[in-house]
Design a protein around this motif. Structure first.
Motif, PDB file in Angstrom:
ATOM      1  N   ARG A 145       0.809  -1.215   0.000  1.00 18.98           N
ATOM      2  CA  ARG A 145       0.000   0.000   0.000  1.00 18.98           C
ATOM      3  C   ARG A 145       0.845   1.270   0.000  1.00 18.98           C
ATOM      4  NH1 ARG A 145      -5.455  -0.880   1.756  1.00 18.98           N
ATOM      5  NH2 ARG A 145      -5.862  -3.117   1.906  1.00 18.98           N
ATOM      6  N   ALA A 146       2.153   1.140   0.148  1.00 18.61           N
ATOM      7  CA  ALA A 146       3.046   2.301   0.163  1.00 18.61           C
ATOM      8  C   ALA A 146       3.447   2.667  -1.260  1.00 18.61           C
ATOM      9  CB  ALA A 146       4.288   2.002   0.993  1.00 18.61           C
ATOM     10  N   SER A 147       3.391   3.945  -1.572  1.00 16.05           N
ATOM     11  CA  SER A 147       3.789   4.421  -2.895  1.00 16.05           C
ATOM     12  C   SER A 147       5.307   4.475  -2.997  1.00 16.05           C
ATOM     13  CB  SER A 147       3.205   5.808  -3.151  1.00 16.05           C
ATOM     14  OG  SER A 147       3.773   6.389  -4.320  1.00 16.05           O
ATOM     15  N   LEU A 148       5.849   4.043  -4.135  1.00 19.91           N
ATOM     16  CA  LEU A 148       7.295   4.152  -4.335  1.00 19.91           C
ATOM     17  C   LEU A 148       7.739   5.603  -4.450  1.00 19.91           C
ATOM     18  CD1 LEU A 148       7.920   1.187  -6.795  1.00 19.91           C
ATOM     19  CD2 LEU A 148       8.313   1.281  -4.343  1.00 19.91           C
ATOM     20  N   ASP A 149       6.799   6.519  -4.682  1.00 22.58           N
ATOM     21  CA  ASP A 149       7.164   7.939  -4.716  1.00 22.58           C
ATOM     22  C   ASP A 149       7.530   8.458  -3.335  1.00 22.58           C
ATOM     23  OD1 ASP A 149       6.852   8.264  -7.433  1.00 22.58           O
ATOM     24  OD2 ASP A 149       4.755   8.887  -7.300  1.00 22.58           O
ATOM     25  N   GLN A 150       7.006   7.841  -2.279  1.00 20.06           N
ATOM     26  CA  GLN A 150       7.331   8.264  -0.911  1.00 20.06           C
ATOM     27  C   GLN A 150       7.150   7.077   0.036  1.00 20.06           C
ATOM     28  OE1 GLN A 150       4.665  11.636  -0.064  1.00 20.06           O
ATOM     29  NE2 GLN A 150       3.244  10.142   0.815  1.00 20.06           N
ATOM     30  N   ALA A 151       7.897   6.014  -0.268  1.00 22.77           N
ATOM     31  CA  ALA A 151       7.727   4.754   0.461  1.00 22.77           C
ATOM     32  C   ALA A 151       7.968   4.921   1.953  1.00 22.77           C
ATOM     33  CB  ALA A 151       8.678   3.703  -0.118  1.00 22.77           C
ATOM     34  N   GLY A 152       9.030   5.652   2.319  1.00 24.38           N
ATOM     35  CA  GLY A 152       9.352   5.818   3.727  1.00 24.38           C
ATOM     36  C   GLY A 152       8.276   6.568   4.496  1.00 24.38           C
ATOM     37  N   VAL A 153       7.651   7.560   3.853  1.00 27.79           N
ATOM     38  CA  VAL A 153       6.602   8.338   4.518  1.00 27.79           C
ATOM     39  C   VAL A 153       5.379   7.464   4.764  1.00 27.79           C
ATOM     40  CG1 VAL A 153       5.061  10.330   4.333  1.00 27.79           C
ATOM     41  CG2 VAL A 153       7.411  10.483   3.479  1.00 27.79           C
ATOM     42  N   ASP A 154       4.929   6.772   3.722  1.00 22.88           N
ATOM     43  CA  ASP A 154       3.725   5.958   3.849  1.00 22.88           C
ATOM     44  C   ASP A 154       3.912   4.850   4.885  1.00 22.88           C
ATOM     45  OD1 ASP A 154       2.849   7.554   1.825  1.00 22.88           O
ATOM     46  OD2 ASP A 154       2.635   5.972   0.329  1.00 22.88           O
ATOM     47  N   PHE A 155       5.019   4.118   4.793  1.00 25.53           N
ATOM     48  CA  PHE A 155       5.217   2.989   5.700  1.00 25.53           C
ATOM     49  C   PHE A 155       5.435   3.473   7.132  1.00 25.53           C
ATOM     50  CE2 PHE A 155       7.204  -0.904   7.344  1.00 25.53           C
ATOM     51  CZ  PHE A 155       6.322  -1.841   6.823  1.00 25.53           C
TER      52      PHE A 155
END
Length: 411
Positions: free
Chosen positions: A347-357
Motif C-alpha cells: 500500500r506504500a507508494s514508491l514515490d514516498q515509500a518511507g513516509v507511507d510505511f
C-alpha cells in the motif's frame, strides 16, 4: 505489478539482489531492537537494582515517543534520502544518523546508570536516531524488494525484532553481571556497528526518482485511499493483540509460574517461536499472498487469546497448558505481523515509500500505547478473563472487517 513498479521498470532501473537487501535491512532491524531491548527491558532492571523508583523508571520510558511520532519528520527524511534527481541516499542517511545512535549508546556507557538526567538525554538521542534510521530503512526495503520477495523482508523485520530484543534485554543483562555497566554497554555499541555493516556494504536501490514526482508529504500520503484503509487495518489489527500482549506476563506470574520459568519461557521459548513464525510468514506470504495469511493468522491468534480467557475464567492451574498457549501466541503473532507489514508495503507508494510505511508504523505504536493505557486503567477492575475475552472479540471482529476493506489496485 503496481503502477509505481511499472514506471520504475520502464525507466530501466534494476533492483538489487533480494538476498543482499534482506540481510542488510535485517541487520538494521536487529540493531534497532537491540536499542529497544536495552532501553525498555534491560535498563529498567538495572535502574531498579541501583535503587531507582518506579516513577524514575517510568520517566525513562518516555523515550519511546520518537517511535510513536516519527511520521512528523518522515517527509523531510525521505525528501533528502530520495531526491527527485540523482542517486538515492539511503546509505548516507543510515550511516550518519546511525552514528549518532551508536555515539549516544557510548555516552550511556560513560554516564552510568545513576545519573538519570544525562542518561535520559542520551537515550532520547539514541531513540530519535534509531527511529529516523527506521524511516530510511523501511523506504529502502519497499523500493528494493519486488512484491514476491517482500514477505522475506518483513520476516527479517519481525524476526529481527525478536532477536534484537533477546540481545538487548537478555545478553545485555548477563554482560552487566559479569563485566559491569560500562563494558556491557560498550559491547552493545559494538554490536550495533557490526549489525549495520552488511547494509553499508550493499548498494542503494537502482530506481531513480522521477523528476515529475510529487513532493513527499503527509498530505500526499493521506490523499491515497490505500494509505487511509491501511491505517484502519493497522488500528484494528493491533489493538486486540497488543492489549493481550501486555497482559500475558502478569497473567503468567499470577498463575503461579516462577520468575525463572517465566524468564526461560520469554527468553528462549517465545524468541524461538517468534523467529519460527517470522520465517514461516515469509514463506507463506510468498506462496499465498499477504492478505490471506494475515487474515488466517489473526483468526488463529484470536482463538489463542480466547484460550487465555477460558483458562483465566476457569481458574486452571496447568503451567504446561499455559506455556503452550504462550508459545502458540508468539508464533501466530509473528506470522501475522510479517503478513501485515507485507500488506502495508504493497500500500506504500514508491514515490514516498518511507513516509507511507512510517505512517503505518506510527499508527501501530500509537494504538499500542492506547491499548496499554486502557489495560492499565480498566485491567484490574475487569480481570484477566474479561480483558482477554475483549481482545479476542476485537480480533474476530477485525477478521470480518478485513474482508470489507478495499485492496490496493494493481495493474
Amino acid at each position: 505489478m503496481s503502477v509505481d513498479q511499472a514506471s520504475a521498470q520502464v525507466s530501466g532501473d534494476r533492483l538489487p539482489a533480494p538476498a543482499s537487501v534482506v540481510v542488510g535491512v535485517g541487520g538494521l532491524y536487529v540493531a534497532q531492537s537491540v536499542i529497544g531491548g536495552v532501553i525498555f527491558t534491560g535498563l529498567p532492571a538495572v535502574l531498579r537494582q541501583n535503587g531507582a523508583s518506579l516513577n524514575d523508571i517510568a520517566f525513562i520510558l518516555i523515550t519511546v515517543l520518537p517511535w510513536s511520532f516519527k511520521f512528523l519528520w518522515a517527509p523531510a527524511v525521505e525528501r533528502f534520502r530520495s531526491p527527485r534527481r540523482g542517486a538515492r541516499r539511503s546509505r548516507l542517511v543510515i550511516g550518519v544518523v546511525g552514528s549518532f545512535a551508536v555515539a549516544a549508546v557510548v555516552a550511556c556507557a560513560l554516564i552510568g546508570p545513576t545519573a538519570l538526567g544525562p542518561l535520559t538525554v542520551a537515550i532520547m538521542i539514541a531513540s530519535f536516531a534509531s527511529a529516523t534510521v527506521d524511516i530510511a530503512c523501511d523506504g529502502h526495503a519497499v523500493e528494493s524488494l519486488a512484491e514476491k520477495n517482500r514477505g522475506w523482508g518483513n520476516a527479517a523485520q519481525v524476526g529481527g525484532a525478536y532477536l534484537g530484543s533477546a540481545i538487548g534485554a537478555g545478553v545485555f543483562l548477563v554482560l552487566i553481571d559479569h563485566v559491569g555497566w560500562t563494558q556491557a554497554t560498550l559491547v552493545m555499541s559494538g554490536v550495533l556497528v557490526a549489525l549495520a555493516l552488511p547494509f553499508m556494504a550493499t548498494r542503494d536501490s537502482g530506481w531513480s526518482a522521477r523528476p515529475d514526482r510529487p513532493r513527499q508529504s503527509l498530505k500526499a500520503a493521506l490523499k491515497r485511499p490505500e494509505v487511509r484503509s491501511g491505517l484502519v487495518i493497522v488500528a484494528l489489527y493491533v489493538l486486540g493483540q497488543k492489549w493481550s500482549m501486555v497482559l500475558l506476563t502478569p497473567f503468567v506470574v499470577d498463575s503461579g509460574v516462577g520468575l525463572s520459568t517465566v524468564g526461560l519461557l520469554n527468553g528462549i521459548g517465545v524468541t524461538a517461536m517468534g523467529l519460527a513464525g517470522a520465517l514461516g510468514g515469509g514463506y507463506l506470504v510468498r506462496r499465498f499472498g499477504s492478505f490471506p495469511v494475515m487474515t488466517v493468522s489473526l483468526a488463529a491468534q484470536s482463538v489463542v487469546i480466547l484460550g487465555f480467557a477460558i483458562y483465566a475464567y476457569l481458574g486452571v492451574r496447568q503451567p504446561v497448558m499455559l506455556g503452550a498457549l504462550a508459545l502458540a501466541s508468539a508464533g501466530t503473532l509473528a506470522l501475522g505481523f510479517v503478513a501485515l507489514y507485507s500488506e502495508l508495503m504493497g500500500r506504500a507508494s514508491l514515490d514516498q515509500a518511507g513516509v507511507d510505511f512510517t505512517l503505518f508504523q506510527s499508527m501501530d505504536a500509537i494504538v499500542s500505547l492506547i491499548g496499554w493505557q486502557l489495560v492499565g486503567t480498566f485491567g484490574d477492575a475487569l480481570g484477566f478473563a474479561w480483558c482477554f475475552a475483549i481482545a479476542a472479540a476485537i480480533g474476530f471482529a477485525t477478521v470480518i472487517a478485513l474482508s470489507r476493506l478495499p485492496r490496493p489496485s494493481v495493474g
